[in-house]
Design a protein around this motif. Structure first.
Motif, PDB file in Angstrom:
ATOM      1  N   ASN A 176      26.758  10.424   0.938  1.00 47.35           N
ATOM      2  CA  ASN A 176      28.088  10.559   1.543  1.00 47.35           C
ATOM      3  C   ASN A 176      29.177  10.060   0.582  1.00 47.35           C
ATOM      4  O   ASN A 176      28.887   9.567  -0.518  1.00 47.35           O
ATOM      5  CB  ASN A 176      28.140   9.822   2.895  1.00 47.35           C
ATOM      6  N   ASP A 177      30.425  10.175   1.044  1.00 48.97           N
ATOM      7  CA  ASP A 177      31.563   9.774   0.206  1.00 48.97           C
ATOM      8  C   ASP A 177      31.465   8.317  -0.226  1.00 48.97           C
ATOM      9  O   ASP A 177      31.865   7.950  -1.323  1.00 48.97           O
ATOM     10  CB  ASP A 177      32.872   9.935   1.001  1.00 48.97           C
ATOM     11  N   TYR A 178      30.941   7.473   0.678  1.00 46.92           N
ATOM     12  CA  TYR A 178      30.889   6.048   0.375  1.00 46.92           C
ATOM     13  C   TYR A 178      30.006   5.785  -0.854  1.00 46.92           C
ATOM     14  O   TYR A 178      30.372   5.006  -1.736  1.00 46.92           O
ATOM     15  CB  TYR A 178      30.382   5.272   1.599  1.00 46.92           C
ATOM     16  N   SER A 179      28.863   6.474  -0.919  1.00 42.94           N
ATOM     17  CA  SER A 179      27.969   6.293  -2.079  1.00 42.94           C
ATOM     18  C   SER A 179      28.639   6.771  -3.366  1.00 42.94           C
ATOM     19  O   SER A 179      28.308   6.319  -4.460  1.00 42.94           O
ATOM     20  CB  SER A 179      26.692   7.111  -1.898  1.00 42.94           C
ATOM     21  N   LEU A 180      29.570   7.710  -3.201  1.00 49.72           N
ATOM     22  CA  LEU A 180      30.203   8.328  -4.381  1.00 49.72           C
ATOM     23  C   LEU A 180      31.585   7.742  -4.678  1.00 49.72           C
ATOM     24  O   LEU A 180      32.344   8.308  -5.473  1.00 49.72           O
ATOM     25  CB  LEU A 180      30.313   9.840  -4.157  1.00 49.72           C
ATOM     26  N   ARG A 181      31.878   6.590  -4.033  1.00 50.04           N
ATOM     27  CA  ARG A 181      33.256   6.079  -4.135  1.00 50.04           C
ATOM     28  C   ARG A 181      33.688   5.716  -5.562  1.00 50.04           C
ATOM     29  O   ARG A 181      34.862   5.714  -5.866  1.00 50.04           O
ATOM     30  CB  ARG A 181      33.456   4.891  -3.182  1.00 50.04           C
ATOM     31  N   ASN A 182      32.734   5.401  -6.439  1.00 47.61           N
ATOM     32  CA  ASN A 182      33.100   5.047  -7.827  1.00 47.61           C
ATOM     33  C   ASN A 182      32.874   6.209  -8.794  1.00 47.61           C
ATOM     34  O   ASN A 182      32.925   6.022 -10.016  1.00 47.61           O
ATOM     35  CB  ASN A 182      32.242   3.870  -8.318  1.00 47.61           C
ATOM     36  N   THR A 183      32.563   7.377  -8.266  1.00 50.26           N
ATOM     37  CA  THR A 183      32.187   8.493  -9.143  1.00 50.26           C
ATOM     38  C   THR A 183      33.387   9.382  -9.461  1.00 50.26           C
ATOM     39  O   THR A 183      34.066   9.849  -8.536  1.00 50.26           O
ATOM     40  CB  THR A 183      31.090   9.353  -8.461  1.00 50.26           C
ATOM     41  N   GLU A 186      35.309  14.815 -11.540  1.00 49.65           N
ATOM     42  CA  GLU A 186      34.716  15.875 -12.371  1.00 49.65           C
ATOM     43  C   GLU A 186      33.194  15.743 -12.430  1.00 49.65           C
ATOM     44  O   GLU A 186      32.474  16.743 -12.568  1.00 49.65           O
ATOM     45  CB  GLU A 186      35.357  15.938 -13.764  1.00 49.65           C
ATOM     46  N   ILE A 187      32.702  14.516 -12.307  1.00 54.13           N
ATOM     47  CA  ILE A 187      31.242  14.320 -12.296  1.00 54.13           C
ATOM     48  C   ILE A 187      30.666  14.850 -10.978  1.00 54.13           C
ATOM     49  O   ILE A 187      29.617  15.503 -10.949  1.00 54.13           O
ATOM     50  CB  ILE A 187      30.887  12.816 -12.482  1.00 54.13           C
ATOM     51  N   ILE A 188      31.378  14.620  -9.886  1.00 52.24           N
ATOM     52  CA  ILE A 188      30.910  15.132  -8.585  1.00 52.24           C
ATOM     53  C   ILE A 188      30.850  16.664  -8.645  1.00 52.24           C
ATOM     54  O   ILE A 188      29.862  17.289  -8.250  1.00 52.24           O
ATOM     55  CB  ILE A 188      31.834  14.664  -7.430  1.00 52.24           C
ATOM     56  N   ALA A 189      31.913  17.256  -9.211  1.00 52.63           N
ATOM     57  CA  ALA A 189      31.969  18.725  -9.278  1.00 52.63           C
ATOM     58  C   ALA A 189      30.817  19.273 -10.131  1.00 52.63           C
ATOM     59  O   ALA A 189      30.261  20.337  -9.848  1.00 52.63           O
ATOM     60  CB  ALA A 189      33.307  19.160  -9.838  1.00 52.63           C
ATOM     61  N   LYS A 190      30.450  18.519 -11.173  1.00 50.10           N
ATOM     62  CA  LYS A 190      29.453  19.023 -12.117  1.00 50.10           C
ATOM     63  C   LYS A 190      28.009  18.814 -11.667  1.00 50.10           C
ATOM     64  O   LYS A 190      27.143  19.635 -11.952  1.00 50.10           O
ATOM     65  CB  LYS A 190      29.651  18.245 -13.436  1.00 50.10           C
ATOM     66  N   TYR A 191      27.758  17.697 -10.968  1.00 51.46           N
ATOM     67  CA  TYR A 191      26.362  17.327 -10.707  1.00 51.46           C
ATOM     68  C   TYR A 191      25.974  17.255  -9.235  1.00 51.46           C
ATOM     69  O   TYR A 191      24.860  16.827  -8.915  1.00 51.46           O
ATOM     70  CB  TYR A 191      26.050  15.984 -11.377  1.00 51.46           C
ATOM     71  N   PHE A 192      26.877  17.651  -8.326  1.00 50.07           N
ATOM     72  CA  PHE A 192      26.551  17.581  -6.895  1.00 50.07           C
ATOM     73  C   PHE A 192      26.913  18.895  -6.223  1.00 50.07           C
ATOM     74  O   PHE A 192      27.870  19.562  -6.613  1.00 50.07           O
ATOM     75  CB  PHE A 192      27.324  16.442  -6.218  1.00 50.07           C
ATOM     76  N   MET A 193      26.134  19.208  -5.179  1.00 47.92           N
ATOM     77  CA  MET A 193      26.406  20.435  -4.426  1.00 47.92           C
ATOM     78  C   MET A 193      26.817  20.043  -3.009  1.00 47.92           C
ATOM     79  O   MET A 193      26.028  19.379  -2.308  1.00 47.92           O
ATOM     80  CB  MET A 193      25.147  21.298  -4.393  1.00 47.92           C
ATOM     81  N   PRO A 194      28.052  20.423  -2.600  1.00 45.95           N
ATOM     82  CA  PRO A 194      28.475  20.050  -1.246  1.00 45.95           C
ATOM     83  C   PRO A 194      27.597  20.722  -0.191  1.00 45.95           C
ATOM     84  O   PRO A 194      27.222  21.889  -0.347  1.00 45.95           O
ATOM     85  CB  PRO A 194      29.925  20.558  -1.152  1.00 45.95           C
ATOM     86  N   GLN A 195      27.262  19.972   0.820  1.00 50.33           N
ATOM     87  CA  GLN A 195      26.425  20.471   1.921  1.00 50.33           C
ATOM     88  C   GLN A 195      27.025  19.936   3.217  1.00 50.33           C
ATOM     89  O   GLN A 195      27.796  18.982   3.166  1.00 50.33           O
ATOM     90  CB  GLN A 195      25.009  19.904   1.785  1.00 50.33           C
ATOM     91  N   PRO A 196      26.641  20.476   4.367  1.00 50.86           N
ATOM     92  CA  PRO A 196      27.235  19.965   5.613  1.00 50.86           C
ATOM     93  C   PRO A 196      27.046  18.445   5.776  1.00 50.86           C
ATOM     94  O   PRO A 196      27.924  17.747   6.258  1.00 50.86           O
ATOM     95  CB  PRO A 196      26.492  20.732   6.709  1.00 50.86           C
ATOM     96  N   GLU A 197      25.860  17.907   5.341  1.00 48.56           N
ATOM     97  CA  GLU A 197      25.619  16.466   5.553  1.00 48.56           C
ATOM     98  C   GLU A 197      26.106  15.588   4.394  1.00 48.56           C
ATOM     99  O   GLU A 197      25.917  14.387   4.427  1.00 48.56           O
ATOM    100  CB  GLU A 197      24.133  16.126   5.758  1.00 48.56           C
ATOM    101  N   GLY A 198      26.637  16.164   3.351  1.00 47.49           N
ATOM    102  CA  GLY A 198      27.106  15.340   2.238  1.00 47.49           C
ATOM    103  C   GLY A 198      26.976  16.089   0.927  1.00 47.49           C
ATOM    104  O   GLY A 198      27.081  17.309   0.889  1.00 47.49           O
ATOM    105  N   PHE A 199      26.710  15.325  -0.139  1.00 43.98           N
ATOM    106  CA  PHE A 199      26.614  15.925  -1.471  1.00 43.98           C
ATOM    107  C   PHE A 199      25.183  15.804  -1.981  1.00 43.98           C
ATOM    108  O   PHE A 199      24.638  14.706  -2.032  1.00 43.98           O
ATOM    109  CB  PHE A 199      27.563  15.209  -2.436  1.00 43.98           C
ATOM    110  N   LYS A 200      24.613  16.934  -2.356  1.00 49.87           N
ATOM    111  CA  LYS A 200      23.220  16.933  -2.834  1.00 49.87           C
ATOM    112  C   LYS A 200      23.201  16.883  -4.357  1.00 49.87           C
ATOM    113  O   LYS A 200      23.934  17.633  -5.031  1.00 49.87           O
ATOM    114  CB  LYS A 200      22.525  18.204  -2.330  1.00 49.87           C
ATOM    115  N   VAL A 201      22.382  15.978  -4.888  1.00 47.69           N
ATOM    116  CA  VAL A 201      22.253  15.843  -6.340  1.00 47.69           C
ATOM    117  C   VAL A 201      21.664  17.130  -6.916  1.00 47.69           C
ATOM    118  O   VAL A 201      20.713  17.693  -6.365  1.00 47.69           O
ATOM    119  CB  VAL A 201      21.319  14.658  -6.683  1.00 47.69           C
ATOM    120  N   HIS A 202      22.204  17.582  -8.024  1.00 52.50           N
ATOM    121  CA  HIS A 202      21.753  18.823  -8.667  1.00 52.50           C
ATOM    122  C   HIS A 202      20.282  18.685  -9.122  1.00 52.50           C
ATOM    123  O   HIS A 202      19.894  17.628  -9.643  1.00 52.50           O
ATOM    124  CB  HIS A 202      22.651  19.119  -9.874  1.00 52.50           C
TER     125      HIS A 202
END
Ligand SMILES: C[S@@+](CC[C@H](N)C(=O)[O-])C[C@H]1O[C@@H](n2cnc3c(N)ncnc32)[C@H](O)[C@@H]1O
Length: 292
Positions: A176-183, A186-202
């Protein structure tokens, strides 16, 4: 010792933990995990396990101790206990300043040395990885440094934790956003895929990491871990007493390849435990290197 509570039991308040119950549980936890629950944190066991006693229909912590040690369900209950007594706080890119030192100093040295000796292999052990944010951060950093050339490397990040629930979450790789608060965005855009439950690691990040439930107090299991160029163990040894810290740090030492590095949390220190590590102090953090 039925796990199904009667109605009167579920309404009853759990009595406070007595000194002898606390000592029995504390010693049991320490023997299994090396986690030290000091007297002043007795309330932690009460608050974190009180509801469990009710669910199991147990009258007091003495009965819970018997359940943990004698019940046929004890293995399952241990997993629950581990989940409750551990602090799993973590996030992607936690302590960015220290990670900067790690990247420019440790990772660079190790990758350069491996490339120079024509051995493009990197073994990293991430001990006490909680729900996986830390080893995935390391995998993303490696992608960022090596870029396309990463395909020529054999990279193994072995990540472990005591808690099966944390390892299940880590393997799933959805945050979720909380886990990614320090990310960085551009890193989120590059290495994560948005999903209904959060962001999935590539998958290209996930495939660098192998997760396993492992207790740092289990010397035999630790001896089977592949030798590492780097051991990453941040914010874990603070929960151990001196004896356990010494034992774990010795395991890290034995696991490391010559001139390998140990990275611990910025508020943790090795000075009492590590005769054989050379501290490399840099602005932003101390990295510990195993002597040749
Ligand atoms: C505060 S988290 C740190 C997570 C991550 N290293 C970080 O710094 O963000 C501490 C983790 O250590 C794990 N841990 C505690 N005792 C352990 C043991 N004996 N063996 C393996 N893991 C343990 C806990 O389950 C918890 O997930």
């Amino acid at each position: 010792m039925s796990p199904i509570p009667s109605q009167s039991m579920s309404l009853r308040k759990t009595p406070p933990i007595t000194d002898s119950e606390f000592h029995a549980l504390r010693d049991f936890i320490y023997k299994l995990t090396g986690i030290d629950v000091p007297e002043r944190r007795k309330y932690l066991l009460e608050t974190r396990l009180g509801a469990r006693l009710k669910t199991l229909g147990l009258k007091n912590f003495g009965e819970y101790y018997k359940y943990l040690t004698l019940s046929p369900e004890r293995k399952k209950e241990l997993d629950f206990l581990f989940e409750k007594i551990t602090t799993n706080e973590t996030s992607f890119f936690r302590d960015i300043k220290q990670l900067g030192v790690f990247k420019t100093f440790v990772l660079k040295n190790v990758l350069d040395a491996q490339a120079k000796s024509n051995n493009k292999q990197l073994n990293l052990w991430c001990a006490g990885c909680s729900s996986g944010e830390e080893p995935y951060t390391l995998a993303i950093m490696l992608h960022e440094i090596l870029k396309m050339s990463i395909i020529g490397w054999k990279i193994n990040i072995f990540a472990n934790d005591l808690s099966p629930a944390m390892i299940t979450k880590a393997k799933r790789g959805v945050y979720n956003d909380y886990s990614l608060r320090n990310t960085p965005k551009e890193i989120i855009a590059k290495y994560f895929m948005p999903q209904p439950e959060g962001f999935k690691v590539h998958p290209k990040v996930q495939k660098l990491v192998t997760f396993q439930v492992l207790n740092l107090n289990d010397s035999l299991a630790i001896k089977r871990i592949q030798k590492s160029h780097i051991v990453f163990c941040r914010n874990v040894i603070i929960y151990f007493d001196d004896d356990m810290k010494r034992k774990v740090v010795n395991h890290f030492y034995d696991n490391l390849l010559p001139e390998g590095y140990l990275v611990i949390g910025h508020s943790e220190s090795l000075h009492k435990y590590a005769r054989f590590f050379i501290p490399q102090a840099k602005p932003g953090g101390i990295m510990y290197q195993k002597a040749k």
